[in-house]
Design a protein around this motif. Structure first.
Motif, PDB file in Angstrom:
ATOM      1  N   TYR A 236       6.072   4.326  17.075  1.00 37.86           N
ATOM      2  CA  TYR A 236       5.053   4.568  16.245  1.00 37.86           C
ATOM      3  C   TYR A 236       5.255   5.496  14.880  1.00 37.86           C
ATOM      4  N   ASP A 237       5.892   6.511  15.262  1.00 37.74           N
ATOM      5  CA  ASP A 237       6.267   7.436  13.946  1.00 37.74           C
ATOM      6  C   ASP A 237       7.401   6.981  13.203  1.00 37.74           C
ATOM      7  N   GLU A 238       8.449   6.223  13.754  1.00 36.97           N
ATOM      8  CA  GLU A 238       9.499   5.539  13.053  1.00 36.97           C
ATOM      9  C   GLU A 238       9.000   4.533  12.060  1.00 36.97           C
ATOM     10  N   ASN A 239       8.129   3.795  12.263  1.00 34.10           N
ATOM     11  CA  ASN A 239       7.408   2.854  11.194  1.00 34.10           C
ATOM     12  C   ASN A 239       6.309   3.339  10.440  1.00 34.10           C
ATOM     13  N   GLY A 240       6.045   2.634   9.587  1.00 38.02           N
ATOM     14  CA  GLY A 240       4.843   3.204   8.752  1.00 38.02           C
ATOM     15  C   GLY A 240       3.318   2.804   9.388  1.00 38.02           C
ATOM     16  N   ARG A 241       2.412   3.311   9.062  1.00 40.63           N
ATOM     17  CA  ARG A 241       1.031   2.952   9.384  1.00 40.63           C
ATOM     18  C   ARG A 241       0.147   3.068   8.227  1.00 40.63           C
ATOM     19  N   ILE A 242      -0.891   2.273   8.386  1.00 37.93           N
ATOM     20  CA  ILE A 242      -1.890   2.079   7.089  1.00 37.93           C
ATOM     21  C   ILE A 242      -2.430   3.473   7.064  1.00 37.93           C
ATOM     22  N   LYS A 243      -2.718   3.826   5.844  1.00 42.91           N
ATOM     23  CA  LYS A 243      -3.471   5.142   5.367  1.00 42.91           C
ATOM     24  C   LYS A 243      -4.532   5.046   4.614  1.00 42.91           C
ATOM     25  N   LYS A 244      -4.799   4.189   3.533  1.00 42.95           N
ATOM     26  CA  LYS A 244      -5.729   3.572   2.740  1.00 42.95           C
ATOM     27  C   LYS A 244      -5.868   2.254   2.614  1.00 42.95           C
ATOM     28  N   ILE A 245      -6.826   1.724   2.814  1.00 43.61           N
ATOM     29  CA  ILE A 245      -6.951   0.218   2.722  1.00 43.61           C
ATOM     30  C   ILE A 245      -8.090  -0.329   1.748  1.00 43.61           C
ATOM     31  N   MET A 246      -8.117  -1.086   0.975  1.00 47.24           N
ATOM     32  CA  MET A 246      -9.218  -1.683   0.493  1.00 47.24           C
ATOM     33  C   MET A 246      -9.928  -3.078   1.301  1.00 47.24           C
ATOM     34  N   VAL A 247     -11.387  -2.914   1.545  1.00 44.83           N
ATOM     35  CA  VAL A 247     -11.873  -3.816   2.273  1.00 44.83           C
ATOM     36  C   VAL A 247     -12.885  -4.680   1.199  1.00 44.83           C
ATOM     37  N   GLU A 248     -12.757  -5.718   1.204  1.00 41.67           N
ATOM     38  CA  GLU A 248     -13.586  -6.660   0.181  1.00 41.67           C
ATOM     39  C   GLU A 248     -14.126  -7.891   0.878  1.00 41.67           C
ATOM     40  N   GLY A 249     -15.608  -7.858   0.547  1.00 39.86           N
ATOM     41  CA  GLY A 249     -16.164  -9.178   1.101  1.00 39.86           C
ATOM     42  C   GLY A 249     -15.825 -10.472   0.140  1.00 39.86           C
ATOM     43  N   VAL A 250     -15.158 -11.719   0.919  1.00 37.76           N
ATOM     44  CA  VAL A 250     -14.775 -12.392   0.428  1.00 37.76           C
ATOM     45  C   VAL A 250     -15.928 -13.406  -0.575  1.00 37.76           C
ATOM     46  N   ILE A 251     -17.067 -13.511   0.174  1.00 38.56           N
ATOM     47  CA  ILE A 251     -18.080 -13.945  -0.502  1.00 38.56           C
ATOM     48  C   ILE A 251     -18.741 -13.282  -1.591  1.00 38.56           C
ATOM     49  N   GLY A 253     -17.896 -10.212  -2.812  1.00 38.39           N
ATOM     50  CA  GLY A 253     -16.930  -9.711  -3.897  1.00 38.39           C
ATOM     51  C   GLY A 253     -16.847  -8.132  -3.790  1.00 38.39           C
ATOM     52  N   LYS A 254     -18.102  -7.542  -3.248  1.00 41.90           N
ATOM     53  CA  LYS A 254     -18.147  -5.903  -2.958  1.00 41.90           C
ATOM     54  C   LYS A 254     -16.953  -5.643  -2.115  1.00 41.90           C
ATOM     55  N   LYS A 255     -16.447  -4.243  -2.783  1.00 40.99           N
ATOM     56  CA  LYS A 255     -15.159  -3.865  -2.266  1.00 40.99           C
ATOM     57  C   LYS A 255     -15.374  -2.342  -2.097  1.00 40.99           C
ATOM     58  N   LYS A 256     -14.631  -1.806  -1.292  1.00 40.88           N
ATOM     59  CA  LYS A 256     -14.620  -0.278  -0.866  1.00 40.88           C
ATOM     60  C   LYS A 256     -13.167   0.246  -0.310  1.00 40.88           C
ATOM     61  N   GLU A 257     -13.010   1.420  -0.756  1.00 39.24           N
ATOM     62  CA  GLU A 257     -11.831   1.976  -0.313  1.00 39.24           C
ATOM     63  C   GLU A 257     -12.120   2.923   0.849  1.00 39.24           C
ATOM     64  N   PHE A 258     -11.004   2.913   1.765  1.00 37.80           N
ATOM     65  CA  PHE A 258     -11.050   3.596   2.995  1.00 37.80           C
ATOM     66  C   PHE A 258      -9.959   4.352   3.442  1.00 37.80           C
ATOM     67  N   THR A 259      -9.952   5.601   4.029  1.00 34.56           N
ATOM     68  CA  THR A 259      -8.821   6.162   4.654  1.00 34.56           C
ATOM     69  C   THR A 259      -8.759   6.037   6.125  1.00 34.56           C
ATOM     70  N   VAL A 260      -7.775   5.850   6.729  1.00 37.11           N
ATOM     71  CA  VAL A 260      -7.635   5.240   8.212  1.00 37.11           C
ATOM     72  C   VAL A 260      -6.947   6.444   8.889  1.00 37.11           C
ATOM     73  N   ASP A 286      -2.059   2.425   0.570  1.00 39.91           N
ATOM     74  CA  ASP A 286      -1.305   3.616   0.937  1.00 39.91           C
ATOM     75  C   ASP A 286      -0.887   3.652   2.317  1.00 39.91           C
ATOM     76  N   VAL A 287       0.058   4.496   2.731  1.00 40.12           N
ATOM     77  CA  VAL A 287       0.667   4.258   4.123  1.00 40.12           C
ATOM     78  C   VAL A 287       1.217   5.614   4.676  1.00 40.12           C
ATOM     79  N   TYR A 288       1.264   5.957   5.775  1.00 40.61           N
ATOM     80  CA  TYR A 288       1.992   7.135   6.411  1.00 40.61           C
ATOM     81  C   TYR A 288       3.437   6.729   6.771  1.00 40.61           C
ATOM     82  N   LYS A 289       4.292   7.298   5.928  1.00 39.06           N
ATOM     83  CA  LYS A 289       5.437   6.589   5.967  1.00 39.06           C
ATOM     84  C   LYS A 289       6.174   6.830   7.242  1.00 39.06           C
ATOM     85  N   GLY A 290       6.948   5.855   7.569  1.00 44.07           N
ATOM     86  CA  GLY A 290       7.838   6.050   8.906  1.00 44.07           C
ATOM     87  C   GLY A 290       9.107   7.030   8.660  1.00 44.07           C
ATOM     88  N   THR A 291       9.438   7.636   9.773  1.00 51.01           N
ATOM     89  CA  THR A 291      10.546   8.386   9.712  1.00 51.01           C
ATOM     90  C   THR A 291      12.098   7.705   9.595  1.00 51.01           C
TER      91      THR A 291
END
Length: 312
Positions: A236-251, A253-260, A286-291
């Motif tokens: 879990y810590d040795e590999n990256g994890r998602i930190k910030k993602i963009m969520v976008e509605g395909v139809i 086109g609305k989008k919003k950024e989230f922190t995970v 953006d990601v939480y970088k792995g060790t």
């Protein structure tokens, strides 16, 4: 082990008749498990109820179809990010009545568990808990998943999710052969089954689409971050994890950024900003970088209809 350097099923449903116990991270829990329970019918009927004072009652039907109850006390430790619970006694052999004999390889009293509080869960008027329980490696065997309480679809009725337009996935080669960490892994709750991006670096900008289902009312994304393994929890810590993602509605086109959150416990992202139910595009910002490895993994991600609070 895992990933672009060098490294190297959920076997049977037999462990579903075991139980899920969960405590808190050192920072303190944000909900109390006391009063919550788990039930199951296959392969053997059982009921688990959490009680105050680090106690849990387990009841089941033995080989003679007689209901048996036992009260356990547990203490909590950690292996990496994963809580490890140690009971004050081994699981009795009677709980395994009629199961695959291999279950005896996992007799013991230690379990790793991840869980979350589902707001207004199954009856739409009360909270509940969902979770993934894992047995650490024992007697030279590979670790096993033993408990899963996750519907495979946002409504709890759909058999699986569809994904499309994934920009990449990791293909790992070793002496044992080739292993692919495909996007379809995102609706597979077994341990060691993440989706892993397959480009150089941390996967910033990589994306995929989660397909929606007709007549659903899913206003959340339910996910478990990172690489989850009971055989090798440090992945879990040795590999990256998602930190910030963009969520976008395909139809729309609305989008919003989230922190995970950087936790292996289940959590949700509120996508109620979308005007209607539609396919959703996820882009890594953006990601939480792995060790150790420059790979970013997501264990689980589907559309969901209600909020889930990670237990930590």
């Amino acid at each position: 082990m895992f990933l672009k350097s060098k490294i190297g099923l959920f076997k049977k449903s037999l462990f579903l008749c075991l139980f899920l116990i969960m405590g808190s991270f050192a920072v303190g829990q944000n909900f109390d498990l006391a009063g919550f329970g788990y039930t199951g019918m296959v392969p053997c009927p059982y009921f688990i109820e959490f009680q105050k004072g680090n106690k849990i009652e387990i009841s089941w039907y033995n080989a003679n179809q007689k209901r048996v109850k036992k009260l356990y006390t547990y203490k909590k430790k950690y292996i990496g990010r994963f809580p490890l619970f140690e009971l004050d006694a081994d699981i009795p052999e009677g709980l395994y009545a009629g199961l695959n004999p291999e279950s005896k390889n996992y007799y013991g009293n230690k379990f790793m568990l991840l869980t979350g509080l589902v707001k207004k869960a199954w009856k739409e008027n009360e909270d509940d808990i969902i979770g993934l329980g894992m047995l650490p490696a024992h007697k030279g065997k590979k670790a096993e998943g033993f408990f899963t309480r996750f519907p495979s679809g946002g409504s709890g009725e759909t058999p699986y999710f569809y994904y499309e337009n994934v920009s990449s996935h990791l293909v790992e080669k070793s002496k044992e052969g080739k292993r692919e960490y495909k996007i379809e892994n995102l609706c597979d709750m077994r341990e060691d089954t993440p989706w892993v991006e397959g480009v150089d670096g941390w996967g910033i900008g990589e994306s995929f689409v989660i397909k929606t289902w007709n007549n659903n009312d899913d206003k959340y994304i339910l996910l478990m971050n990172g690489y989850i393994s009971a055989s090798n929890p440090k992945l879990y810590d040795e590999n990256g994890r998602i930190k910030k993602i963009m969520v976008e509605g395909v139809i729309s086109g609305k989008k919003k950024e989230f922190t995970v959150k950087d936790t292996p416990h289940p959590q949700t992202v509120d996508i109620g900003f979308l005007p209607e139910q539609e396919d959703v595009k996820i882009t890594i910002l953006d990601v939480y970088k792995g060790t150790k490895y420059e790979d970013t993994a997501i264990h689980f991600m589907i559309l969901w209809r209600t909020e889930v609070i990670p237990y930590e």
